[in-house]
Design a protein around this motif. Structure first.
Motif, PDB file in Angstrom:
ATOM      1  N   PRO A 189       0.824  -1.212   0.000  1.00  0.00           N
ATOM      2  CA  PRO A 189       0.000   0.000   0.000  1.00  0.00           C
ATOM      3  C   PRO A 189       0.859   1.262   0.000  1.00  0.00           C
ATOM      4  CG  PRO A 189      -0.845  -1.593   1.587  1.00  0.00           C
ATOM      5  CD  PRO A 189       0.472  -2.116   1.115  1.00  0.00           C
ATOM      6  N   TYR A 190       0.349   2.294  -0.635  1.00  0.00           N
ATOM      7  CA  TYR A 190       1.125   3.521  -0.839  1.00  0.00           C
ATOM      8  C   TYR A 190       1.623   4.139   0.451  1.00  0.00           C
ATOM      9  CZ  TYR A 190      -2.510   6.656   0.928  1.00  0.00           C
ATOM     10  OH  TYR A 190      -3.380   7.316   1.758  1.00  0.00           O
ATOM     11  N   ASP A 191       0.828   4.009   1.535  1.00  0.00           N
ATOM     12  CA  ASP A 191       1.144   4.766   2.743  1.00  0.00           C
ATOM     13  C   ASP A 191       2.258   4.159   3.574  1.00  0.00           C
ATOM     14  OD1 ASP A 191      -0.473   2.619   3.335  1.00  0.00           O
ATOM     15  OD2 ASP A 191      -1.698   3.667   4.814  1.00  0.00           O
ATOM     16  N   ILE A 192       2.759   2.979   3.200  1.00  0.00           N
ATOM     17  CA  ILE A 192       3.914   2.440   3.932  1.00  0.00           C
ATOM     18  C   ILE A 192       5.175   2.456   3.064  1.00  0.00           C
ATOM     19  CG2 ILE A 192       2.431   0.991   5.374  1.00  0.00           C
ATOM     20  CD1 ILE A 192       3.474  -1.445   3.813  1.00  0.00           C
ATOM     21  N   ILE A 193       5.070   3.005   1.839  1.00  0.00           N
ATOM     22  CA  ILE A 193       6.233   3.049   0.943  1.00  0.00           C
ATOM     23  C   ILE A 193       7.020   4.334   1.209  1.00  0.00           C
ATOM     24  CG2 ILE A 193       7.023   3.070  -1.447  1.00  0.00           C
ATOM     25  CD1 ILE A 193       4.422   1.692  -2.248  1.00  0.00           C
ATOM     26  N   TYR A 194       8.208   4.193   1.782  1.00  0.00           N
ATOM     27  CA  TYR A 194       9.063   5.357   1.985  1.00  0.00           C
ATOM     28  C   TYR A 194       9.835   5.628   0.690  1.00  0.00           C
ATOM     29  CZ  TYR A 194      12.107   1.403   3.221  1.00  0.00           C
ATOM     30  OH  TYR A 194      12.773   0.209   3.231  1.00  0.00           O
ATOM     31  N   ASP A 195      10.511   6.780   0.620  1.00  0.00           N
ATOM     32  CA  ASP A 195      11.080   7.240  -0.654  1.00  0.00           C
ATOM     33  C   ASP A 195      12.101   6.269  -1.244  1.00  0.00           C
ATOM     34  OD1 ASP A 195       9.478   9.439  -0.566  1.00  0.00           O
ATOM     35  OD2 ASP A 195      11.036  10.850   0.078  1.00  0.00           O
ATOM     36  N   ALA A 196      12.994   5.729  -0.402  1.00  0.00           N
ATOM     37  CA  ALA A 196      14.015   4.814  -0.925  1.00  0.00           C
ATOM     38  C   ALA A 196      13.371   3.543  -1.464  1.00  0.00           C
ATOM     39  CB  ALA A 196      15.036   4.479   0.164  1.00  0.00           C
ATOM     40  N   TRP A 197      12.304   3.077  -0.816  1.00  0.00           N
ATOM     41  CA  TRP A 197      11.579   1.887  -1.280  1.00  0.00           C
ATOM     42  C   TRP A 197      10.909   2.197  -2.619  1.00  0.00           C
ATOM     43  CZ3 TRP A 197       7.769  -1.146   2.426  1.00  0.00           C
ATOM     44  CH2 TRP A 197       7.528  -2.416   1.892  1.00  0.00           C
ATOM     45  N   ARG A 198      10.317   3.387  -2.713  1.00  0.00           N
ATOM     46  CA  ARG A 198       9.697   3.789  -3.978  1.00  0.00           C
ATOM     47  C   ARG A 198      10.721   3.785  -5.100  1.00  0.00           C
ATOM     48  NH1 ARG A 198       7.054   9.675  -4.508  1.00  0.00           N
ATOM     49  NH2 ARG A 198       9.206  10.238  -4.009  1.00  0.00           N
ATOM     50  N   ASP A 199      11.925   4.273  -4.821  1.00  0.00           N
ATOM     51  CA  ASP A 199      12.961   4.305  -5.853  1.00  0.00           C
ATOM     52  C   ASP A 199      13.327   2.892  -6.304  1.00  0.00           C
ATOM     53  OD1 ASP A 199      12.962   7.044  -5.656  1.00  0.00           O
ATOM     54  OD2 ASP A 199      14.730   7.140  -4.357  1.00  0.00           O
ATOM     55  N   ARG A 200      13.395   1.961  -5.366  1.00  0.00           N
ATOM     56  CA  ARG A 200      13.706   0.578  -5.731  1.00  0.00           C
ATOM     57  C   ARG A 200      12.607  -0.018  -6.608  1.00  0.00           C
ATOM     58  NH1 ARG A 200      15.054  -0.080  -0.218  1.00  0.00           N
ATOM     59  NH2 ARG A 200      13.257  -1.481   0.092  1.00  0.00           N
ATOM     60  N   LEU A 201      11.347   0.294  -6.273  1.00  0.00           N
ATOM     61  CA  LEU A 201      10.236  -0.221  -7.065  1.00  0.00           C
ATOM     62  C   LEU A 201      10.230   0.392  -8.466  1.00  0.00           C
ATOM     63  CD1 LEU A 201       7.474  -0.158  -4.289  1.00  0.00           C
ATOM     64  CD2 LEU A 201       8.510  -2.200  -5.313  1.00  0.00           C
ATOM     65  N   TYR A 202      10.578   1.678  -8.576  1.00  0.00           N
ATOM     66  CA  TYR A 202      10.696   2.315  -9.879  1.00  0.00           C
ATOM     67  C   TYR A 202      11.720   1.590 -10.746  1.00  0.00           C
ATOM     68  CZ  TYR A 202       7.945   6.666 -10.104  1.00  0.00           C
ATOM     69  OH  TYR A 202       6.932   7.585 -10.238  1.00  0.00           O
ATOM     70  N   GLU A 203      12.838   1.214 -10.129  1.00  0.00           N
ATOM     71  CA  GLU A 203      13.926   0.586 -10.876  1.00  0.00           C
ATOM     72  C   GLU A 203      13.637  -0.885 -11.184  1.00  0.00           C
ATOM     73  OE1 GLU A 203      17.220   1.190  -8.313  1.00  0.00           O
ATOM     74  OE2 GLU A 203      17.239   3.378  -8.569  1.00  0.00           O
ATOM     75  N   ARG A 204      12.789  -1.513 -10.396  1.00  0.00           N
ATOM     76  CA  ARG A 204      12.543  -2.945 -10.556  1.00  0.00           C
ATOM     77  C   ARG A 204      11.889  -3.259 -11.895  1.00  0.00           C
ATOM     78  NH1 ARG A 204       9.904  -5.338  -5.467  1.00  0.00           N
ATOM     79  NH2 ARG A 204      12.044  -4.977  -4.789  1.00  0.00           N
ATOM     80  N   ASN A 205      10.916  -2.437 -12.302  1.00  0.00           N
ATOM     81  CA  ASN A 205      10.198  -2.701 -13.537  1.00  0.00           C
ATOM     82  C   ASN A 205       9.552  -1.392 -14.001  1.00  0.00           C
ATOM     83  OD1 ASN A 205       7.684  -3.427 -15.191  1.00  0.00           O
ATOM     84  ND2 ASN A 205       8.623  -5.454 -14.970  1.00  0.00           N
ATOM     85  N   PRO A 206       9.637  -1.064 -15.277  1.00  0.00           N
ATOM     86  CA  PRO A 206       9.070   0.214 -15.748  1.00  0.00           C
ATOM     87  C   PRO A 206       7.555   0.290 -15.612  1.00  0.00           C
ATOM     88  CG  PRO A 206       9.786  -1.140 -17.603  1.00  0.00           C
ATOM     89  CD  PRO A 206      10.303  -1.800 -16.367  1.00  0.00           C
TER      90      PRO A 206
END
Length: 425
Positions: free
Chosen positions: A27-44
């Motif tokens: 869920p969006y509300d537990i994703i901190y910025d560094a985690w978001r960056d990893r998810l961005y890089e994982r798959n477009p």
């Protein structure tokens, strides 16, 4: 009163998007910025680009992350990354995980819930803040979609619904993978009219408590109000919200505690605090043993009265409420009324503003933050039992923020609801 229906979900086509494990997110509300960056890089095509979009405006441009999320969504639909299911279905989900050496499996399902005003069969269990509601309303308005599910819980002691789900999931799942936290996730799209009828009839009129997603439910109500002038029929897509339903009587249901930390308390005196505690609690401080010993002793004594662990001055303590109410008050109510507000003087306004009181899912982090001086006091809690929470919330009581941590969290990206007529056809 609540009623549910199947729908044609928007789902990833893994042949175009890549493995489902790489495109889902918590869920969006537990994703901190560094985690978001990893998810961005994982798959477009990771869902994080829709639910927690980064500001990516070029120099001189006005950033609009909501418009950008809508662009991503519509582009992925055009390119076949996301596809609308052929037939209306409900979506059974099982989550298998380990906790304290025990393997558990929670079985639930995703369907559309017809929106009701809060208190009319759909009940919030925690107080909420206004900021996230505004954010989610902008996102829903821009994308015309529910990109993740609200987490709802219900009672089914007769196993009427659970038995139907178990029979329907006796085949190979449509999705089967292990997520990055080691949780086994399976999902079955169920379009069998008889199973859908049984589950829908079983849910008809049952009270539903919002476990996670209070802001998203209130957003759905606000979106319905905004769209009301466009209504052309009784049953519009904006009359519904996507929800994951889980039975509190399922052995796999687990609510973890959210511990408290207090800091920046002017003039805080541990000795005076302990003396104040003695008015309401039997205080044992310091106690022998380490953190695991304290947590074990808390659990052992939890059935009779409210029990908390405290950590300050490098030492652990145990406190037990002297005169528990009948029926027993929830621990989180005792904690906030008796200690946080009553002794420490931390107000609800302070908590809403993020002053003085902080929250942690990890007891180890509580100890670390007190030892480092980031906080002055740690308060350890037992988890709330679903069966003790349910009747209180149905009665209309709202618990303090961060009273519960339903585990595991649902995943965003498995199933999405386009708030458009074709989703209901």
């Amino acid at each position: 009163m609540p009623s549910i229906r199947p729908f044609r979900a928007l789902r990833y086509d893994q042949s175009a998007a890549g493995p489902i494990r790489d495109v889902v997110a918590p869920p969006y509300d537990i994703i901190y910025d560094a985690w978001r960056d990893r998810l961005y890089e994982r798959n477009p095509y990771n869902i994080v680009r829709l639910i927690k979009t980064r500001d990516e405006a070029a120099p001189g441009e006005q950033p609009d992350k909501y418009a950008r999320a809508a662009e991503y969504l519509n582009d992925w639909i055009r390119r076949g990354i996301l596809r609308l299911e052929n037939r209306p279905s409900i979506y059974a989900c099982s989550d298998t995980f380990e906790m304290n050496g025990e393997t558990r499996t929670r079985l639930g399902f995703i369907a559309l819930l017809r929106l009701e005003e809060l208190g009319n069969g759909v009940h919030p269990h925690e107080r909420t803040l206004s900021g996230p509601k505004v954010d989610r309303l902008h996102l829903v308005s821009a994308t015309q979609s529910n990109l993740s599910q609200i987490f709802g819980i219900y009672r089914d002691p007769e196993r009427e619904i659970q038995n139907a789900l178990e029979r329907a999931t006796g085949r190979t799942p449509d999705i089967d993978f292990t997520d990055e936290q080691g949780i086994g996730r399976k999902m079955w799209a169920i379009d069998d009219p008889e199973v859908i009828r049984m589950v829908s009839a079983g849910m008809d009129g049952r009270d539903v408590i919002i476990a996670d997603g209070h802001h998203r439910y209130e957003t759905a109500l606000a979106y319905r109000e905004r769209m009301e002038p466009t209504r052309t029929r009784r049953d519009e897509p904006f009359d519904y919200v996507s929800m994951y339903f889980s039975c509190v009587d399922d052995p796999g249901m687990l609510i973890l505690p959210t511990h408290r930390k207090a800091g920046d308390l002017e003039g805080f005196d541990p000795d005076a605090f302990l003396r104040d505690l003695e008015q309401l609690f039997a205080v044992e401080y310091p106690v022998q043993g380490d953190l695991s010993d304290v947590l074990r002793r808390m659990q052992e004594n939890s059935a009779q009265t409210s029990v908390f662990g405290i950590y300050t001055g490098g030492k652990f303590g145990l406190i037990r409420l002297k005169n528990p109410s009948i029926p027993k008050a929830l621990d989180v109510e005792v904690l906030h009324t008796g200690i946080i507000e009553g002794i420490l003087g931390i107000t609800r306004e302070d908590i809403a503003a993020g002053r003085h009181l902080h929250f942690s899912k990890s007891a180890e982090h509580v100890v670390e933050d007190v030892d480092s001086g980031k906080d002055q006091l740690g308060i350890l809690m037992n988890g709330i039992r679903p069966e003790e929470m349910f009747p209180r919330v149905i009665k209309g009581d709202r618990l303090p923020q961060k009273s519960t941590y339903f585990y595991p969290k649902t995943l965003s990206g498995l199933v999405m609801f386009l708030i458009r007529p074709e989703s209901l056809e």
